[in-house]
Scaffold this motif. Structure first.
Motif, PDB file in Angstrom:
ATOM      1  N   ARG A 181       0.824  -1.208   0.000  1.00  0.00           N
ATOM      2  CA  ARG A 181       0.000   0.000   0.000  1.00  0.00           C
ATOM      3  C   ARG A 181       0.870   1.275   0.000  1.00  0.00           C
ATOM      4  N   PRO A 182       1.689   1.472  -1.048  1.00  0.00           N
ATOM      5  CA  PRO A 182       2.598   2.619  -1.063  1.00  0.00           C
ATOM      6  C   PRO A 182       1.873   3.938  -1.293  1.00  0.00           C
ATOM      7  N   PHE A 183       2.581   5.008  -1.039  1.00  0.00           N
ATOM      8  CA  PHE A 183       2.094   6.350  -1.357  1.00  0.00           C
ATOM      9  C   PHE A 183       2.345   6.559  -2.842  1.00  0.00           C
ATOM     10  N   VAL A 184       1.293   6.743  -3.618  1.00  0.00           N
ATOM     11  CA  VAL A 184       1.384   6.849  -5.076  1.00  0.00           C
ATOM     12  C   VAL A 184       0.961   8.251  -5.487  1.00  0.00           C
ATOM     13  N   ARG A 185       1.677   8.794  -6.472  1.00  0.00           N
ATOM     14  CA  ARG A 185       1.348  10.122  -6.981  1.00  0.00           C
ATOM     15  C   ARG A 185       1.118  10.054  -8.480  1.00  0.00           C
ATOM     16  N   VAL A 186       0.247  10.938  -8.977  1.00  0.00           N
ATOM     17  CA  VAL A 186       0.008  11.054 -10.412  1.00  0.00           C
ATOM     18  C   VAL A 186       0.742  12.292 -10.890  1.00  0.00           C
ATOM     19  N   TYR A 187       1.497  12.156 -11.980  1.00  0.00           N
ATOM     20  CA  TYR A 187       2.163  13.317 -12.536  1.00  0.00           C
ATOM     21  C   TYR A 187       1.143  14.141 -13.308  1.00  0.00           C
ATOM     22  N   GLN A 188       1.062  15.412 -12.985  1.00  0.00           N
ATOM     23  CA  GLN A 188       0.138  16.321 -13.651  1.00  0.00           C
ATOM     24  C   GLN A 188       0.924  17.488 -14.221  1.00  0.00           C
ATOM     25  N   THR A 189       0.570  17.899 -15.427  1.00  0.00           N
ATOM     26  CA  THR A 189       1.244  19.048 -16.024  1.00  0.00           C
ATOM     27  C   THR A 189       0.457  20.332 -15.819  1.00  0.00           C
ATOM     28  N   ASP A 190      -0.822  20.233 -15.545  1.00  0.00           N
ATOM     29  CA  ASP A 190      -1.600  21.453 -15.352  1.00  0.00           C
ATOM     30  C   ASP A 190      -1.658  21.831 -13.875  1.00  0.00           C
ATOM     31  N   ALA A 191      -2.101  23.041 -13.603  1.00  0.00           N
ATOM     32  CA  ALA A 191      -2.114  23.558 -12.232  1.00  0.00           C
ATOM     33  C   ALA A 191      -3.352  23.135 -11.446  1.00  0.00           C
ATOM     34  N   VAL A 192      -4.317  22.524 -12.094  1.00  0.00           N
ATOM     35  CA  VAL A 192      -5.554  22.129 -11.428  1.00  0.00           C
ATOM     36  C   VAL A 192      -5.365  20.750 -10.797  1.00  0.00           C
ATOM     37  N   ILE A 193      -5.697  20.647  -9.518  1.00  0.00           N
ATOM     38  CA  ILE A 193      -5.632  19.357  -8.830  1.00  0.00           C
ATOM     39  C   ILE A 193      -6.920  18.603  -9.144  1.00  0.00           C
ATOM     40  N   ARG A 194      -6.806  17.494  -9.855  1.00  0.00           N
ATOM     41  CA  ARG A 194      -7.980  16.748 -10.291  1.00  0.00           C
ATOM     42  C   ARG A 194      -8.237  15.493  -9.462  1.00  0.00           C
ATOM     43  N   THR A 195      -7.296  15.113  -8.632  1.00  0.00           N
ATOM     44  CA  THR A 195      -7.424  13.883  -7.865  1.00  0.00           C
ATOM     45  C   THR A 195      -6.547  13.961  -6.625  1.00  0.00           C
TER      46      THR A 195
END
Length: 130
Positions: free
Chosen positions: A50-64
Motif C-alpha cells: 500500500r505505497p504512497f502513489v502520486r500522479v504526474y500532472q502538467t496542469d495547475a488544477v488538482i484533479r485527484t
C-alpha cells in the motif's frame, strides 16, 4: 476491475526487486504514475505494501487526491519508480530535470475485462548518476 490486481502485483515485484530494503520505502523512492488516476489508485490499493502513489500532472488544477504533489507535498526522494501507460521508449522530459538518470525496467502487461491487454512501462529514475 479485472486486471488491476495483476497489474499492481507485477509492478510490486519490480518495485521490490529494485529496492529490496523495504523499511521506510516511501521515504527512499517516489512512486509516480503518468496517465489516468486509475493507474495510481490500483497501485495504492492492490500493491501489497500500500505505497504512497502520486500522479504526474502538467496542469495547475488538482484533479485527484493523487495529484497533490509539488504544491502541498513536494517530492523530495532521490529515486523514483515511474509508471507510464503504453510501451514508452523514452523517459518523460518533464521528469528528467528532477531525476536526470533514468533507465527502463521493461513493461508489465495485464488482461482487462474486455479481453484487451493493458501495458505499462516502468522506469527507475535517480538524481545521482552512477
Amino acid at each position: 476491475v479485472l486486471g488491476w490486481q495483476e497489474y499492481a502485483t507485477a509492478v510490486a515485484r519490480v518495485d521490490q526487486a529494485q529496492w529490496p530494503q523495504r523499511e521506510q520505502i516511501d521515504q527512499t523512492r517516489a512512486l509516480i504514475v503518468f496517465g489516468h488516476r486509475y493507474y495510481a489508485s490500483a497501485l495504492a490499493f492492490y500493491h501489497p505494501e500500500r505505497p504512497f502513489v502520486r500522479v504526474y500532472q502538467t496542469d495547475a488544477v488538482i484533479r485527484t487526491q493523487y495529484g497533490i504533489w509539488d504544491r502541498r507535498d513536494p517530492v523530495t526522494q532521490a529515486q523514483a519508480l515511474i509508471v507510464i501507460p503504453g510501451a514508452a521508449a523514452t523517459f518523460p522530459t518533464e521528469l528528467a530535470r528532477r531525476w536526470p538518470c533514468a533507465r527502463p525496467l521493461g513493461t508489465v502487461s495485464s488482461r482487462i475485462t474486455s479481453g484487451a491487454v493493458r501495458v505499462v512501462s516502468l522506469w527507475r529514475a535517480t538524481k545521482i548518476c552512477n
